[in-house]
Write an enzyme that holds these catalytic residues in place. Structure first.
Site, PDB file in Angstrom:
ATOM      1  CD  GLU A   1      -2.907   0.787   2.423  1.00  0.00           C
ATOM      2  OE1 GLU A   1      -2.984   0.087   3.158  1.00  0.00           O
ATOM      3  OE2 GLU A   1      -3.757   2.183   2.538  1.00  0.00           O
TER       4      GLU A   1
ATOM      5  CG  ASN B   1      -7.758   2.590   5.468  1.00  0.00           C
ATOM      6  OD1 ASN B   1      -8.650   1.804   5.091  1.00  0.00           O
ATOM      7  ND2 ASN B   1      -7.111   2.871   6.732  1.00  0.00           N
TER       8      ASN B   1
ATOM      9  CD  GLU C   1     -10.206  -2.185   6.010  1.00  0.00           C
ATOM     10  OE1 GLU C   1     -10.060  -1.022   6.623  1.00  0.00           O
ATOM     11  OE2 GLU C   1      -9.635  -3.353   6.469  1.00  0.00           O
TER      12      GLU C   1
ATOM     13  CE1 TYR D   1      -3.714  -5.743   9.365  1.00  0.00           C
ATOM     14  CE2 TYR D   1      -5.846  -5.120   9.075  1.00  0.00           C
ATOM     15  CZ  TYR D   1      -4.643  -5.296   8.217  1.00  0.00           C
ATOM     16  OH  TYR D   1      -4.335  -4.821   7.066  1.00  0.00           O
TER      17      TYR D   1
ATOM     18  CD  GLU E   1      -6.175  -4.569   4.289  1.00  0.00           C
ATOM     19  OE1 GLU E   1      -6.288  -4.179   5.559  1.00  0.00           O
ATOM     20  OE2 GLU E   1      -6.434  -3.748   3.321  1.00  0.00           O
TER      21      GLU E   1
ATOM     22  CD  GLN F   1       0.222  -2.240   3.984  1.00  0.00           C
ATOM     23  OE1 GLN F   1       0.903  -1.645   3.622  1.00  0.00           O
ATOM     24  NE2 GLN F   1      -0.888  -1.954   4.246  1.00  0.00           N
TER      25      GLN F   1
HETATM   26  O1  AHR Z   1      -3.123  -2.504   6.357  1.00  0.00           O
HETATM   27  C1  AHR Z   1      -3.380  -1.425   6.786  1.00  0.00           C
HETATM   28  C2  AHR Z   1      -4.614  -0.797   7.049  1.00  0.00           C
HETATM   29  O2  AHR Z   1      -5.656  -1.567   7.588  1.00  0.00           O
HETATM   30  C3  AHR Z   1      -5.337  -0.881   5.413  1.00  0.00           C
HETATM   31  O3  AHR Z   1      -4.912   0.314   4.686  1.00  0.00           O
HETATM   32  C4  AHR Z   1      -6.810  -0.880   5.535  1.00  0.00           C
HETATM   33  O4  AHR Z   1      -7.411  -1.592   4.887  1.00  0.00           O
HETATM   34  C5  AHR Z   1      -6.859  -1.652   6.810  1.00  0.00           C
HETATM   35  O5  AHR Z   1      -7.857  -1.030   7.792  1.00  0.00           O
END
Ligand code: AHR
Length: 496
Positions: free
Chosen positions: A27, A72, A173, A244, A292, A350
Site C-alpha cells: 500500500e 485505505n 473496507e 488483525y 488483509e 503488508q
Molecule cells: O493494512 C493497514 C490498513 O488496515 C489498510 O490500509 C486498511 O485497509 C486496513 O484498515
C-alpha cells in the site's frame, strides 16, 4: 509435558493448496513503497530504483500475489496521477494516512516490480471518492492491448504489453467509518455490482472481489455480507475478509489462540454467502479472499502523536514482531490453509516496513522479522493437497475464546512429500506430538525445524537479524513417529 496426536492419510483431503494463499500487500502507506520496495539512490537499487535486497527477500518469502495500491489509501487515489513522466506527476494529499503522495511509483512501476519479483499483481479500484468510470478507465489502461486513448497512453509510457491483471478488488473496507467514502451495505452493494458488471463487459474472465467486513467485530458484520452479496452475487467471485490481531493486556494465552476468531470469521462468511446463494437459487459458489490479515498493535498506533503536517513516507505502523507474534501468526496461516476449500486467496498485510515481515533502513540494511519465517516455510513446503489431520490435543482456558486446543496443526501432501505445520501455544510445557503416518507407507522425518526462543518477546533487529529463525529440532523419534514441540513454537515437520 502435553501429549498430542494427529493422523496423516492422503485419502482425507480438504482441497488443493492454493498458491494465492501466499499473497501479500503493498500500500502507499508509510515506508512500504518509498524506502521499502523503491529507493533510487540506495546502493542496492536497480535501474528502475527498486531495492534488489527487498526483491530478493520477497522471492525468498515465496509471495504469490500482491494487492495494490491500498488499503485505505485507494479510497482517495487518482490512478492517473501515477502515470506518465515522473517529473510531471502531481503531489497530492493522502487523507487516509495524513501524508503527501509524490506519485513517483504508479501502476506501471508496480507491475514492473511484480514482474521482477515473480508475483501476480492484484489491483484495487477506488470506490470511495470515485466510481464506475474511473474503474473502467484503469482497467482499459492496464489490460487493453492498444488502439484506444488509454491503452495507447500505457504503450507510450513504455508498457507495450498489457498488464493482464486478473484479480480486482472493488474498493476497500467501505463498511468502516474511517474509510473515505464510507457507505452503507446497500449503497456499496449497488455500486460494486454496477462496477463489476461494467468491468466484465471489458473482460468477462476477470476475478472480482466484493468488500466484506473489516473485522468480525464490526457492528454490521454478517448483515453487511448478506446485503452486499444479494446485490453482487452473479457478478463477483469473492467476498473479502480483513482481520488483525494483537496481544491485549499481557493475555498471551488468548493472543496465541487468535486464529479461533479467524476460523469463526471464515465459517460465518462462508455460511452467509451460501445462504444468499440458496435464496437466489444459484449453484455458483462465492469464495473468500482474506486479503488483509496479520498481527497489528493498533492500540500502540492510537497512542502515537497525531500527525500535524503532511510528511512524505513517514514511519507508520512499523511494528517490531517478537516470537509470540510469529507463533500467533503461524496459527493464522494454519487456519487459512485448513480452509483452502473456500479461502482461495489471502494477502498478508503488508510486505515491507508497514506491519511487515521485511524491514529496511532508508539507505541501509534489510532484515527478516520473526513473522517472515512461518510465511516463507509454509509457502515453500505447502504443496499438493491440504489434509484433514484431526488433531487430538489437550486444551486450555482463555479469556477471549474459552477452551482452545494447546496444539493446532495442518498438513499438506503432494509429489514433494508431506509436511506438517504445527504450533504449540503452551507458555510453559512442550507438546509431545505423535504422528500416525501409517497410511503413507514407510515415511520418515527428513527435516524438522522449530521457531522458538526462551524469551517469547525476543525480536529480530538490524543488528541481530537472526535471533528468531527456524532451527533444526533435535527431538524427533522414529517409532512411533514423535516430535517434541517446545513451548510457544511454530514447527515444520517434513516427511518422505
Ligand atoms: O493494512 C493497514 C490498513 O488496515 C489498510 O490500509 C486498511 O485497509 C486496513 O484498515
Amino acid at each position: 509435558m502435553h501429549q498430542a496426536k494427529l493422523t496423516l492419510d492422503p485419502a482425507f483431503t480438504i482441497a488443493p493448496v492454493r498458491r494465492r494463499t501466499f499473497g501479500t500487500f503493498v500500500e502507499h502507506l508509510g515506508r512500504c513503497v518509498y524506502t521499502g520496495i523503491y529507493e533510487p539512490g540506495h546502493p542496492a537499487a536497480d535501474e528502475d530504483g527498486f531495492r534488489r535486497d527487498v526483491l530478493d527477500l520477497t522471492r525468498e518469502l515465496g509471495v504469490s500475489v500482491v494487492r495494490y495500491p491500498g488499503g485505505n489509501f485507494v479510497s482517495g487515489y487518482r490512478w492517473e496521477d501515477g502515470i506518465g513522466p515522473v517529473s510531471q506527476r502531481p503531489r497530492r494529499l493522502d487523507l487516509a494516512w495524513h501524508s503527501t503522495e509524490t506519485n513517483e511509483v504508479g501502476v506501471d512501476e508496480f507491475v514492473r516490480w511484480c514482474r521482477k519479483a515473480g508475483v501476480e499483481p492484484m489491483m484495487a479500484v477506488n470506490l470511495g471518492t470515485r466510481g464506475i468510470a474511473e474503474a473502467l478507465d484503469l482497467l482499459e489502461y492496464c489490460n487493453h492491448p492498444s488502439g484506444t486513448a488509454l491503452s495507447d497512453l500505457r504503450v507510450a509510457g513504455g508498457s507495450k504489453e498489457p498488464h493482464g491483471i486478473r484479480m480486482w478488488c472493488l474498493g476497500n473496507e467501505l463498511d468502516g467509518p474511517w474509510q473515505t467514502g464510507h457507505k452503507t451495505a446497500h449503497e456499496y452493494g449497488r455500486l460494486a455490482a454496477e462496477t463489476a458488471r461494467a468491468m466484465r463487459t471489458i473482460d468477462p474472465a476477470l476475478e472480482l472481489v466484493a468488500c466484506g467486513s473489516s473485522g468480525s467485530g464490526m457492528p454490521t458484520f454478517g448483515a453487511w455480507e448478506a446485503t452486499v452479496l444479494e446485490e453482487t452475487y452473479d457478478v463477483v467471485d469473492y467476498i473479502s475478509c480483513h482481520a488483525y490481531y494483537q496481544e491485549h493486556d499481557g493475555d498471551l494465552g488468548s493472543f496465541l489462540a487468535c486464529s479461533t476468531d479467524m476460523e469463526y470469521f471464515i465459517r460465518s462468511v462462508v455460511a452467509t454467502a451460501d445462504s444468499v446463494g440458496a435464496r437466489l437459487k444459484s449453484r455458483k459458489r462465492i469464495d473468500v479472499s482474506f486479503d488483509e490479515w496479520n498481527i497489528w498493535y493498533q492500540t500502540r498506533n492510537r497512542d502515537a502523536e497525531p500527525l500535524t503536517d503532511w510528511p512524505v513516507a513517514p514511519r507508520l505502523l512499523e511494528d517490531q514482531y517478537h516470537l509470540a507474534d510469529a507463533v500467533a501468526f503461524g496459527g493464522l496461516l494454519i487456519t487459512l490453509l485448513r480452509n483452502s476449500d473456500r479461502v482461495t486467496a489471502a494477502c498478508l498485510a503488508q510486505l515491507v516496513n508497514v506491519i511487515a515481515p521485511i524491514m529496511t533502513e532508508p539507505g541501509g540494511r534489510v532484515w527478516r522479522q520473526s513473522t517472515f519465517h512461518p510465511f516463507a516455510q509454509a509457502s515453500r513446503h505447502a504443496s499438493g493437497d491440504v489434509l484433514r489431520v484431526e488433531p487430538v490435543t489437550p486444551s486450555y482456558e482463555t479469556k477471549a475464546y474459552g477452551e482452545v486446543p494447546v496444539m493446532d496443526a495442518v498438513a499438506t501432501h503432494g509429489e514433494d512429500g508431506t509436511t506438517v505445520f504445527a504450533v504449540n501455544r503452551s507458555a510453559d510445557r512442550p507438546v509431545s506430538l505423535e504422528i500416525d503416518a501409517r497410511a503413507l507407507g514407510g515415511v520418515r522425518v527428513v527435516e524438522a525445524t522449530t521457531l522458538t526462543d526462551p524469551d517469547v518477546y525476543a525480536r529480530n533487529t538490524a543488528d541481530e537479524p537472526d535471533r528468531i529463525t527456524p532451527r533444526a529440532n533435535p527431538d524427533v523419534e522414529a517409532d512411533p513417529l514423535r516430535v517434541l514441540l517446545p513451548p510457544v513454537s511454530w514447527n515444520v515437520i517434513r516427511l518422505a
